[in-house]
Scaffold this motif. Structure first.
Motif, PDB file in Angstrom:
ATOM      1  N   ASN A 109      -7.661  -7.940   6.712  1.00 14.13           N
ATOM      2  CA  ASN A 109      -6.535  -8.762   6.173  1.00 14.13           C
ATOM      3  C   ASN A 109      -6.336  -9.912   7.398  1.00 14.13           C
ATOM      4  OD1 ASN A 109      -4.580 -10.099   4.773  1.00 14.13           O
ATOM      5  ND2 ASN A 109      -3.018  -8.448   5.360  1.00 14.13           N
ATOM      6  N   TYR A 110      -6.253 -11.220   7.261  1.00 14.72           N
ATOM      7  CA  TYR A 110      -6.200 -12.143   8.365  1.00 14.72           C
ATOM      8  C   TYR A 110      -4.894 -12.577   8.485  1.00 14.72           C
ATOM      9  CZ  TYR A 110     -11.486 -12.482   9.471  1.00 14.72           C
ATOM     10  OH  TYR A 110     -12.551 -11.967   9.803  1.00 14.72           O
ATOM     11  N   ARG A 111      -4.509 -12.909   9.364  1.00 21.71           N
ATOM     12  CA  ARG A 111      -3.131 -13.466   9.894  1.00 21.71           C
ATOM     13  C   ARG A 111      -3.068 -14.496  10.650  1.00 21.71           C
ATOM     14  NH1 ARG A 111       1.119  -8.721  11.443  1.00 21.71           N
ATOM     15  NH2 ARG A 111       2.368 -10.422  11.319  1.00 21.71           N
ATOM     16  N   MET A 112      -2.123 -15.229  10.503  1.00 18.58           N
ATOM     17  CA  MET A 112      -2.037 -16.597  11.550  1.00 18.58           C
ATOM     18  C   MET A 112      -1.824 -16.198  13.027  1.00 18.58           C
ATOM     19  SD  MET A 112       0.362 -19.989  11.146  1.00 18.58           S
ATOM     20  CE  MET A 112      -0.737 -20.595   9.619  1.00 18.58           C
ATOM     21  N   MET A 155       4.484  -3.359   1.547  1.00 21.45           N
ATOM     22  CA  MET A 155       3.907  -4.688   1.256  1.00 21.45           C
ATOM     23  C   MET A 155       3.711  -5.323   2.508  1.00 21.45           C
ATOM     24  SD  MET A 155       3.148  -4.500  -1.929  1.00 21.45           S
ATOM     25  CE  MET A 155       2.428  -6.295  -2.167  1.00 21.45           C
ATOM     26  N   GLU A 156       4.578  -5.073   3.589  1.00 23.43           N
ATOM     27  CA  GLU A 156       4.381  -5.803   4.993  1.00 23.43           C
ATOM     28  C   GLU A 156       3.434  -5.112   5.879  1.00 23.43           C
ATOM     29  OE1 GLU A 156       8.590  -6.046   6.260  1.00 23.43           O
ATOM     30  OE2 GLU A 156       9.206  -7.171   4.629  1.00 23.43           O
ATOM     31  N   ASP A 188      -5.067  -3.351   3.509  1.00 22.38           N
ATOM     32  CA  ASP A 188      -6.682  -3.057   3.524  1.00 22.38           C
ATOM     33  C   ASP A 188      -6.947  -1.739   2.356  1.00 22.38           C
ATOM     34  OD1 ASP A 188      -6.781  -4.839   5.354  1.00 22.38           O
ATOM     35  OD2 ASP A 188      -6.309  -3.541   7.077  1.00 22.38           O
ATOM     36  N   ILE A 189      -5.768  -0.846   2.369  1.00 26.73           N
ATOM     37  CA  ILE A 189      -6.033   0.189   1.396  1.00 26.73           C
ATOM     38  C   ILE A 189      -6.319  -0.259   0.110  1.00 26.73           C
ATOM     39  CG2 ILE A 189      -5.289   2.488   0.688  1.00 26.73           C
ATOM     40  CD1 ILE A 189      -4.286   3.075   3.580  1.00 26.73           C
ATOM     41  N   LEU A 213      -8.753  -1.531  -5.223  1.00 25.05           N
ATOM     42  CA  LEU A 213      -9.038  -2.590  -6.135  1.00 25.05           C
ATOM     43  C   LEU A 213     -10.560  -2.549  -6.325  1.00 25.05           C
ATOM     44  CD1 LEU A 213      -7.752  -4.519  -8.014  1.00 25.05           C
ATOM     45  CD2 LEU A 213      -7.840  -6.265  -6.272  1.00 25.05           C
ATOM     46  N   ALA A 214     -11.228  -2.748  -5.216  1.00 25.56           N
ATOM     47  CA  ALA A 214     -12.553  -2.839  -5.037  1.00 25.56           C
ATOM     48  C   ALA A 214     -13.466  -1.704  -5.956  1.00 25.56           C
ATOM     49  CB  ALA A 214     -13.229  -3.086  -3.721  1.00 25.56           C
ATOM     50  N   GLY A 215     -12.683  -0.513  -5.666  1.00 30.84           N
ATOM     51  CA  GLY A 215     -13.623   0.664  -6.187  1.00 30.84           C
ATOM     52  C   GLY A 215     -13.288   0.705  -7.736  1.00 30.84           C
ATOM     53  N   ALA A 216     -11.879   0.283  -8.136  1.00 30.51           N
ATOM     54  CA  ALA A 216     -11.631   0.291  -9.570  1.00 30.51           C
ATOM     55  C   ALA A 216     -12.559  -0.823 -10.324  1.00 30.51           C
ATOM     56  CB  ALA A 216     -10.289   0.085  -9.672  1.00 30.51           C
ATOM     57  N   VAL A 217     -12.761  -2.066  -9.846  1.00 28.01           N
ATOM     58  CA  VAL A 217     -13.589  -3.035 -10.392  1.00 28.01           C
ATOM     59  C   VAL A 217     -15.027  -2.615 -10.667  1.00 28.01           C
ATOM     60  CG1 VAL A 217     -14.466  -5.281 -10.421  1.00 28.01           C
ATOM     61  CG2 VAL A 217     -12.035  -4.955  -9.424  1.00 28.01           C
ATOM     62  N   VAL A 218     -15.673  -1.939  -9.606  1.00 29.55           N
ATOM     63  CA  VAL A 218     -16.818  -1.571  -9.527  1.00 29.55           C
ATOM     64  C   VAL A 218     -17.011  -0.340 -10.558  1.00 29.55           C
ATOM     65  CG1 VAL A 218     -18.822  -0.193  -8.057  1.00 29.55           C
ATOM     66  CG2 VAL A 218     -17.415  -2.029  -6.956  1.00 29.55           C
TER      67      VAL A 218
END
Length: 537
Positions: free
Chosen positions: A49-52, A435-436, A442-443, A448-453
């Motif tokens: 997760n990228y941050r400025m 959420m912060e 990351d989790i 979400l990726a596991g659910a979509v797969v």
């Protein structure tokens, strides 16, 4: 149950090859898209997760920061729209510490390094002066930007062209714009320091001609140009520091007795800022000394009648007096005797030049508030007890000694004992929401990726493959009806049809079995024996 004699089982492969060309093409595209989406989602879940990290950077700072992050093996990427540098959320503070140790970012603007570049031939004097002024502005901006509360700064110099006529000369001026960090402010002393630093860098520039503003357009330099107002401000600061000094002395000496937070003190100092200069000359008459002495002694003898106007007649005495003078000259004493003395005495003299710069304390007024003594009873509860009059007097004497009490100048000390109000307990700071937290993101991405797969595997691919497998199963051919002669019987097989068939098909099968039993009973008996032997085995 009906006995039917059938032919060999006919296989009908109606799987993928049995579909039309368009359906085959659509199925292949769907499978490829599902696999591609699954792979993309897995890669997306693995990306951090990228941050400025920093934004609004110059090209040079962006390149230096990118090289430093690459050498430190910290993953980063650059936003194509804003040019901001993004790093993994868990590596933001590590990257900032790493860059701070290397002095990055250095800030925008250019300094004297632009003068090291080759200017080429034919550069005019105006361009050289403009480059030098721009380099000087950049160096001043970098110096101001190095302050803790300043994020960046810009300096504008208005330097008039020098002239040979002294009366026509104009003073240079400067203006400074500072971009402060959020929640930070510049104190008056820091603003004054910036003004004097800029004024010291430019010849003939005075600190009063330097204007400092912040990013919100607020004027930070004092608009009061009166010398008296500046002196008053300085005197107020001196008085405040002196009062704070006495307050700290009182609290530090009473805190071990009353406990932390059990003492409140305030001091009001009346200070004389009058500046006096006095010259005094004094003499000590008891210690005279002769500096110089001059004595003159004059004696006159002889007759007074011999005196007269110089000349021949006056030098000749009369005849009748000449004989008398000759006889009495030896007996007459001197006519006059004069002694003159001049003495100069040196007295002890003292010349004193007294200069009083001010700041003398005229009077001190001290107010001290003491809390009740606190102790624990047998039940472990806190009990407050008021101080006795003797204890208050002892503390009063202690305070007087701490401040250097002087009754002749009118100092006053007032000590009071009162119970302090217990402050309410502060609520704990709220915990950061889920959420912060970067690890929650990351989790969540991985879930979400596991659910979509999972959906692609069991919601798309599995139904398609099941349908293909169902269409590719073996399909039995329709049973063959035997004629009266028994034609069409192969391999001597009779099948027991227990399927849900129509009533007409059941009657046809029953008639066929009866006809077969009538025509060839031996073969039917052999088939029944085989069934019995198979069921018994």
């Amino acid at each position: 149950m009906a006995l039917v004699k059938t032919d060999d089982v006919l296989l009908s492969s109606r799987g993928f090859n049995g579909l039309s060309l368009m359906r085959q093409l659509g199925l292949m595209i769907g499978l490829a898209a599902s696999v591609a989406i699954g792979v993309a989602i897995v890669q997306w879940s693995q990306d951090p997760n990228y941050r400025m990290l920093y934004s609004n950077l110059s090209e040079q700072d962006s390149g230096d920061i990118a090289n430093s992050l690459q050498q430190a093996a910290i993953p980063y990427k650059v936003d194509s729209q804003t040019g901001a540098i993004l790093v993994a959320g868990k590596s933001v503070y590590e990257a900032r510490l790493k860059l701070a140790s290397e002095g990055l970012p250095r800030g925008g603007g250019v300094g004297f390094e632009m003068l090291d570049k080759d200017q080429g031939f034919g550069v005019s004097q105006f361009m050289e002066n403009a480059r030098y002024q721009r380099a000087l502005e950049g160096e001043l901006a970098r110096t101001i930007g190095s302050l803790n509360n300043v994020r960046s700064a810009r300096v504008h110099l208005a330097i008039p062209k020098q002239t040979a006529f002294a009366r026509a000369r104009k003073k240079p001026k400067a203006s400074v714009t500072v971009d402060l960090f959020a929640g930070r402010l510049l104190k008056d002393g820091q603003v004054t320091a910036i003004s004097h630093m800029v004024a010291a860098s430019i010849p003939s520039l005075e600190a009063s001609d330097v204007t400092v503003i912040d990013q919100k357009g607020r004027l930070l330099t004092s608009s009061e140009s009166s010398e008296d107002m500046r002196v008053s401000s300085t005197q107020f600061d001196y008085r405040k520091r002196l009062e704070d000094y006495y307050i700290k002395r009182i609290e530090s000496i009473l805190t071990p007795i009353m406990g932390a937070g059990g003492v409140r003190a305030q001091v009001s100092a009346d200070i004389d800022f009058t500046v006096m200069e006095q010259t005094q000359e004094s003499f000590n008459p008891d210690l005279p000394a002769i500096r110089s002495e001059q004595t003159l002694e004059e004696r006159r003898t002889g007759s007074q009648g011999l005196s007269g106007i110089p000349g021949s007649l006056s030098n000749q005495p009369p005849d009748n007096l000449a004989a008398n003078a000759a006889s009495e000259g030896a007996k007459r004493p001197p006519v006059s005797s004069t002694i003159r003395a001049t003495r100069n005495y040196e007295l002890d003299r003292t010349i004193s030049h007294i200069s009083n710069s001010g700041g003398d304390i005229r009077r001190l007024s001290v107010a001290v508030l003491l809390d009740d003594k606190q102790s624990l009873n047998e039940d472990g509860e806190t009990v407050r007890t008021a101080l006795t009059e003797e204890e208050v007097q002892r503390i009063t004497r202690l305070v007087k000694e701490a401040i250097g009490f002087n009754g002749q100048r009118g100092d006053s000390v007032n000590v009071i004992n009162e119970s302090f109000t217990v402050p309410a307990e502060m609520e704990p700071l709220p915990e950061p929401s889920l959420m912060e937290k970067p690890e929650i993101w990351d989790i969540g991405k991985q879930v979400l990726a596991g659910a979509v797969v999972f959906f692609l595997l069991f919601g798309v691919l599995r139904p398609v493959l099941r349908e293909l497998a169902a269409k590719g199963e073996v399909v039995a051919a329709q049973p063959m009806i035997l004629d009266q002669s028994g034609a069409g019987i192969q391999n001597d097989q009779l099948t027991l049809s227990g399927d849900n068939q129509s009533q007409q098909s059941s009657e046809n099968n029953l008639n066929t079995a009866r006809a077969l039993a009538t025509q060839d009973p031996k073969r039917v008996a052999q088939v029944v024996n085989n069934w019995v032997a198979a069921d018994g085995g």
